[in-house]
Design an enzyme around this catalytic site. Sequence first.
Site, mmCIF file in Angstrom:
data_model
loop_
_atom_site.group_PDB
_atom_site.id
_atom_site.type_symbol
_atom_site.label_atom_id
_atom_site.label_comp_id
_atom_site.label_asym_id
_atom_site.label_seq_id
_atom_site.Cartn_x
_atom_site.Cartn_y
_atom_site.Cartn_z
ATOM 1 N N ARG A 1 0.862 -1.202 0.000
ATOM 2 C CA ARG A 1 0.000 0.000 0.000
ATOM 3 C C ARG A 1 0.877 1.224 0.000
ATOM 4 O O ARG A 1 1.471 1.585 1.004
ATOM 5 C CB ARG A 1 -0.866 0.015 1.261
ATOM 6 C CG ARG A 1 -2.100 -0.777 1.103
ATOM 7 C CD ARG A 1 -3.164 -0.369 2.078
ATOM 8 N NE ARG A 1 -4.006 0.709 1.534
ATOM 9 C CZ ARG A 1 -5.114 1.110 2.097
ATOM 10 N NH1 ARG A 1 -5.527 0.584 3.217
ATOM 11 N NH2 ARG A 1 -5.824 2.071 1.551
ATOM 12 N N HIS B 1 13.475 -20.947 7.227
ATOM 13 C CA HIS B 1 14.698 -20.578 6.506
ATOM 14 C C HIS B 1 15.893 -21.440 6.890
ATOM 15 O O HIS B 1 16.852 -21.552 6.141
ATOM 16 C CB HIS B 1 14.997 -19.074 6.627
ATOM 17 C CG HIS B 1 15.592 -18.639 7.927
ATOM 18 N ND1 HIS B 1 14.840 -18.356 9.022
ATOM 19 C CD2 HIS B 1 16.882 -18.434 8.295
ATOM 20 C CE1 HIS B 1 15.635 -17.976 10.009
ATOM 21 N NE2 HIS B 1 16.892 -18.016 9.605
ATOM 22 N N GLU C 1 22.173 -17.190 20.086
ATOM 23 C CA GLU C 1 22.123 -15.893 19.392
ATOM 24 C C GLU C 1 22.694 -14.797 20.283
ATOM 25 O O GLU C 1 22.527 -14.846 21.502
ATOM 26 C CB GLU C 1 20.675 -15.525 19.064
ATOM 27 C CG GLU C 1 19.949 -16.556 18.243
ATOM 28 C CD GLU C 1 18.594 -16.021 17.808
ATOM 29 O OE1 GLU C 1 18.544 -15.337 16.786
ATOM 30 O OE2 GLU C 1 17.598 -16.275 18.505
ATOM 31 N N ASP D 1 9.243 -19.174 18.813
ATOM 32 C CA ASP D 1 10.007 -18.485 17.772
ATOM 33 C C ASP D 1 11.104 -19.381 17.175
ATOM 34 O O ASP D 1 11.391 -19.300 15.990
ATOM 35 C CB ASP D 1 10.644 -17.224 18.387
ATOM 36 C CG ASP D 1 11.301 -16.324 17.347
ATOM 37 O OD1 ASP D 1 10.686 -16.119 16.287
ATOM 38 O OD2 ASP D 1 12.413 -15.826 17.593
ATOM 39 N N HIS E 1 12.671 -24.037 13.852
ATOM 40 C CA HIS E 1 14.059 -24.285 13.445
ATOM 41 C C HIS E 1 14.705 -25.478 14.177
ATOM 42 O O HIS E 1 15.284 -26.355 13.551
ATOM 43 C CB HIS E 1 14.917 -23.044 13.681
ATOM 44 C CG HIS E 1 14.363 -21.792 13.061
ATOM 45 N ND1 HIS E 1 13.719 -21.775 11.845
ATOM 46 C CD2 HIS E 1 14.361 -20.502 13.482
ATOM 47 C CE1 HIS E 1 13.345 -20.533 11.548
ATOM 48 N NE2 HIS E 1 13.713 -19.741 12.525
HETATM 49 C C1 BG6 Z 1 14.002 -16.128 13.062
HETATM 50 C C2 BG6 Z 1 13.539 -15.704 14.436
HETATM 51 O O1 BG6 Z 1 13.145 -17.089 12.528
HETATM 52 O O2 BG6 Z 1 15.303 -16.692 13.162
HETATM 53 C C3 BG6 Z 1 14.511 -14.704 15.040
HETATM 54 O O3 BG6 Z 1 12.255 -15.098 14.333
HETATM 55 C C4 BG6 Z 1 15.894 -15.307 15.061
HETATM 56 O O4 BG6 Z 1 14.109 -14.361 16.361
HETATM 57 C C5 BG6 Z 1 16.289 -15.793 13.666
HETATM 58 O O5 BG6 Z 1 16.791 -14.315 15.521
HETATM 59 C C6 BG6 Z 1 17.614 -16.524 13.683
HETATM 60 O O6 BG6 Z 1 17.978 -16.841 12.362
HETATM 61 P P1 BG6 Z 1 19.498 -17.007 11.950
HETATM 62 O O7 BG6 Z 1 19.457 -17.433 10.517
HETATM 63 O O8 BG6 Z 1 20.154 -15.684 12.169
HETATM 64 O O9 BG6 Z 1 20.070 -18.061 12.875
#
Ligand code: BG6
Length: 489
Positions: free
Chosen positions: A49, A176, A214, A233, A238
């Site tokens: 938008r 991802h 992280e 999350d 993951h």
């Molecule tokens: C995301 C989460 O899916 O993955 C984030 O929402 C997280 O909170 C991130 O920081 C970590 O991804 P990567 O690829 O940096 O390990």
Amino acid sequence: MITETNQACDLVIFGTKGDLARRKLLPALYKLEKSQKIHPDTRIIGAGRADWNTEDYINVVKKAIKKFLNEKFDENIWKKLSSRLNFFNIDVSKDIYFLELKKILHEKKNIIIYYCAVPPNTFNAIFSGLGKVNLNYFPSRIIIEKPLGISLETSKKINNQISKYFLESQIFRIDHYLGKESILNLLALRFSNSFFFHSWNNKIIDHIQITVSEEVGIENRWNYFDQMGQTRDMIQNHLLQILTIVSMDQPKNITPEGIRDEKLKILRSLKKIHLNEINIKTARGQYASGVINGRKVPSYVEENGANKNSKTETFVSIKVDIDNHRWCGVPFYLRTGKRLAYKYSEIVVVFKKMSNNLFQEFNKNLPPNKLIIRLEPNESIKIEFLKKVPGLSKEYKLINDRMECNYFNINNTKNFVDAYERLLFESMRGIQSLFVCRDEVEEAWKWIDPIINSWKKTNTLQLYKSGTWGPKNSDEIIMRDGRFWETFN
Ligand code: BG6
């Protein structure tokens, strides 16, 4: 050179002004352009938008790519990519806009891919908007990304909404982590090397640790993160995806169905964690202030927009048991947290010690063999093993040694592909192996929901200082079993 399997597409990015598109998708498209993986006739249609024309959009995209690309910006590549870009101003709550979009898409006979880079509360307006004007026909594809719900019930709702308009074979759910090179290498490691293949079971393996640590905090995402927590999350998607790839049986073949079937069997075999085991098998923490890389960082409840009384976890560890023949008696210890000492992801496979140690007389308490798979950064595979101390000593002394193979040293960093780059490419090829199916998402929630519900009945949240390795109760989970977290090195 364009591979045969890469088809001419119209990639419609809903939410093209947002963070995901700017940080990840647009730089990934630039890289695909650079490696000549985008079909010459492919168009990219940014939908959002805004009172923009295509020229305005091109300027915005250029800025975003320059900011988030992790390599030198090349004007020649940009020229090619920018010639594919179009902007489409859309209000997804009004059908008229979808009719307009239809006209643009019908100018060509390209395969249409819709990328919903929008918050989940906008998903349904997009699904139904497309459905109402018949833009959902096969072989169009639709990409969605987490959060796919915050519980089994809410994720079913999203899955029901999407499946009203799209077939499962059209739906590409992104996690991802499944696009990361090192995760794919895990499949190669496990299923193409007989010495790993034959030792991958409870006769040889003592336990497995999976750590995703992280350094970042919640990065101004308070509203999103506080209702999620690290479990929803990171673990629900993951870490459980990594777990399935580490533990699944060899798929019948390398097709999407073959891989998903085996992953699903694992998710269905996860032993439920009951309320009376919650403090033994799980630990939760929330970061307090501290220092990371010499920089002072605030506590979770001091972040922008924070609710000072929040009890949301930013760290979690869980002892997972898989109820099947291969893994009976082999615990998997998962841990992940924000604002920890260092960003890294690693799988450590700890092997059983020799039951009859020939060298016992001179060597008490020998360490076990380990296979350490570093997923990020510096992707590598290390093997720890025992060897004799060289020399003439009459004592047969052993020491621990390590062999290390750096994944990209041998394979050339030039081949490094970013996760979104790979997943966008796979969606253009129409191959679903690296995407998550409905059943996987729902099975994962089925296992996670009772854990989160039990936490509501117990008071288990511990604070940990930012820049450390999490709360004390995380160590207790593994030490109770006479084991230790592998230290980072
Ligand atoms: C995301 C989460 O899916 O993955 C984030 O929402 C997280 O909170 C991130 O920081 C970590 O991804 P990567 O690829 O940096 O390990």
